[in-house]
Design an enzyme around this catalytic site. Structure first.
Site, PDB file in Angstrom:
ATOM      1  N   CYS A  96      -4.682  -7.743  -3.905  1.00 52.21           N
ATOM      2  CA  CYS A  96      -5.208  -6.551  -4.570  1.00 52.21           C
ATOM      3  C   CYS A  96      -5.660  -7.029  -5.941  1.00 52.21           C
ATOM      4  O   CYS A  96      -4.829  -7.267  -6.814  1.00 52.21           O
ATOM      5  CB  CYS A  96      -4.135  -5.473  -4.691  1.00 52.21           C
ATOM      6  SG  CYS A  96      -4.626  -4.082  -5.753  1.00 52.21           S
TER       7      CYS A  96
ATOM      8  N   ASN B  75       0.827  -1.196   0.000  1.00 48.96           N
ATOM      9  CA  ASN B  75       0.000   0.000   0.000  1.00 48.96           C
ATOM     10  C   ASN B  75       0.866   1.252   0.000  1.00 48.96           C
ATOM     11  O   ASN B  75       2.086   1.191   0.224  1.00 48.96           O
ATOM     12  CB  ASN B  75      -0.914   0.005   1.231  1.00 48.96           C
ATOM     13  CG  ASN B  75      -1.959  -1.086   1.180  1.00 48.96           C
ATOM     14  OD1 ASN B  75      -2.642  -1.253   0.175  1.00 48.96           O
ATOM     15  ND2 ASN B  75      -2.074  -1.838   2.272  1.00 48.96           N
TER      16      ASN B  75
ATOM     17  N   CYS C 284     -11.219  -0.406  -5.780  1.00 47.57           N
ATOM     18  CA  CYS C 284     -10.528  -1.436  -5.007  1.00 47.57           C
ATOM     19  C   CYS C 284     -11.090  -2.774  -5.464  1.00 47.57           C
ATOM     20  O   CYS C 284     -12.273  -3.060  -5.266  1.00 47.57           O
ATOM     21  CB  CYS C 284     -10.757  -1.230  -3.509  1.00 47.57           C
ATOM     22  SG  CYS C 284     -10.073  -2.554  -2.472  1.00 47.57           S
TER      23      CYS C 284
END
Length: 317
Positions: free
Chosen positions: A79, A70, A227
């Site tokens: 992810c 991140n 996301c």
């Protein structure tokens, strides 16, 4: 450590943007990669992004691996928007069109899919099974599952579904997204309170017919346009609660674009979405100082950028 020069691709999956490095031949400790992530993902710096993606070596059971850091340097379990980009780089490097990818705590299957639109490189990814046992996060709430109920330690009357994908997500369905409320709840989780030491992603989700619109406060990033694991978790939550049907195509919209999703009754979630190259370059990173400089942009992917713009325009209507 002296400056290290990295070649990378600036890419995005559904508007979730990253520098992506082929790290298969680069020997750095996790702490050093975390510093590189903070330098490269810094929006005030020369590159910027929602995090850093790494293509890593495979194993006996995996064709290649992925790591995702991140923007704050923390490492995510997965992810899914980034996975599609790593998959593309892995496909191109190894001459594959399907692979099993090792993630931090799980794995996923990726395969080249029919393009969402002309010129939009598309990857289908399958991950799961989605998990409902919050004790493994851990989320200390005195319960094993949170499904359509308030989270006891969280100061909110919203009813959440707690899903691991395998990273932790709190999903709530709303009539309309209130970003101020989303940020307030997201920041409460981001503070890593005693009851939620590893934090969590928080998503507000609108059901739009047979489709979804998802807005997420992402752990380690903040309010984000997209996301992937949140879109997967939200799709699963919608099917689990009967809002949408299992084994039925779902279009999941976000501020960055869209993906196609489907959820099976055994809690596996597939997303089909873009893996778009924006530009290639190289840059020096002073790892000790966590500072990036001397950026050289070698090529822009103008045709891919234009192709994706058509999808993004569709998603914004």
């Amino acid at each position: 450590m002296d400056d290290v020069r990295f070649a990378f691709v600036k890419c995005h999956g559904s508007g979730n943007d990253f520098p992506l490095i082929d790290a298969r031949a680069i020997d750095l400790a996790e702490a050093d990669w975390a510093a590189v992530a903070r330098a490269l993902a810094d929006r005030r710096g020369p590159v910027g992004g929602d995090g850093l993606l790494l293509l890593g070596q495979g194993t006996d059971d995996h064709d290649f691996s992925m790591a995702m850091y991140n923007a704050d340097g923390s490492q995510a379990e997965t992810c899914l928007n980034g996975l599609r980009c790593v998959a593309r780089m892995g496909f191109e490097a190894l001459g594959l069109d399907m692979a099993r990818v090792r993630l931090k705590t799980s794995d996923a299957i990726v395969e080249r899919d029919a393009d969402l639109a002309a010129g939009v490189y598309t990857v289908r990814e399958t991950a799961g099974p989605a998990g409902l046992d919050v004790r493994v996060w851990p989320l200390h709430a005195g319960v094993e599952r949170i499904v359509e109920t308030p989270v006891p330690p969280l100061v909110s009357e919203r009813r959440f579904i707690a899903v691991a994908m395998p990273n932790p997500h709190l999903v709530t369905f709303v009539e309309a997204v209130d970003e101020a409320e989303l940020v307030a709840i997201g920041e409460a989780c981001e503070a890593a309170p005693r009851w939620l030491p590893n934090r969590a992603n928080v998503s507000f989700v609108e059901v739009r017919g047979r489709d979804l619109f998802v807005r997420t406060f992402e752990r380690g990033v903040g309010l984000t346009d997209s996301c992937g694991s949140a879109m997967a978790a939200s799709s699963f939550a919608a099917c689990l609660t009967g809002r949408l049907a299992y084994d039925t195509p779902i279009t999941v919209f976000n501020k960055g674009g869209l993906v196609r999703a489907s959820v099976t009754r055994d809690a596996m979630v597939s997303l089909s979405g873009n893996a778009t190259w924006e530009w290639r370059g190289s840059i020096d990173v002073d790892i000790a100082a966590e500072r990036a400089g001397d950026l050289v942009v070698e090529a822009h992917a103008d045709a891919e950028i234009a192709a994706w713009a058509g999808i993004a325009d569709l998603a914004s209507r």
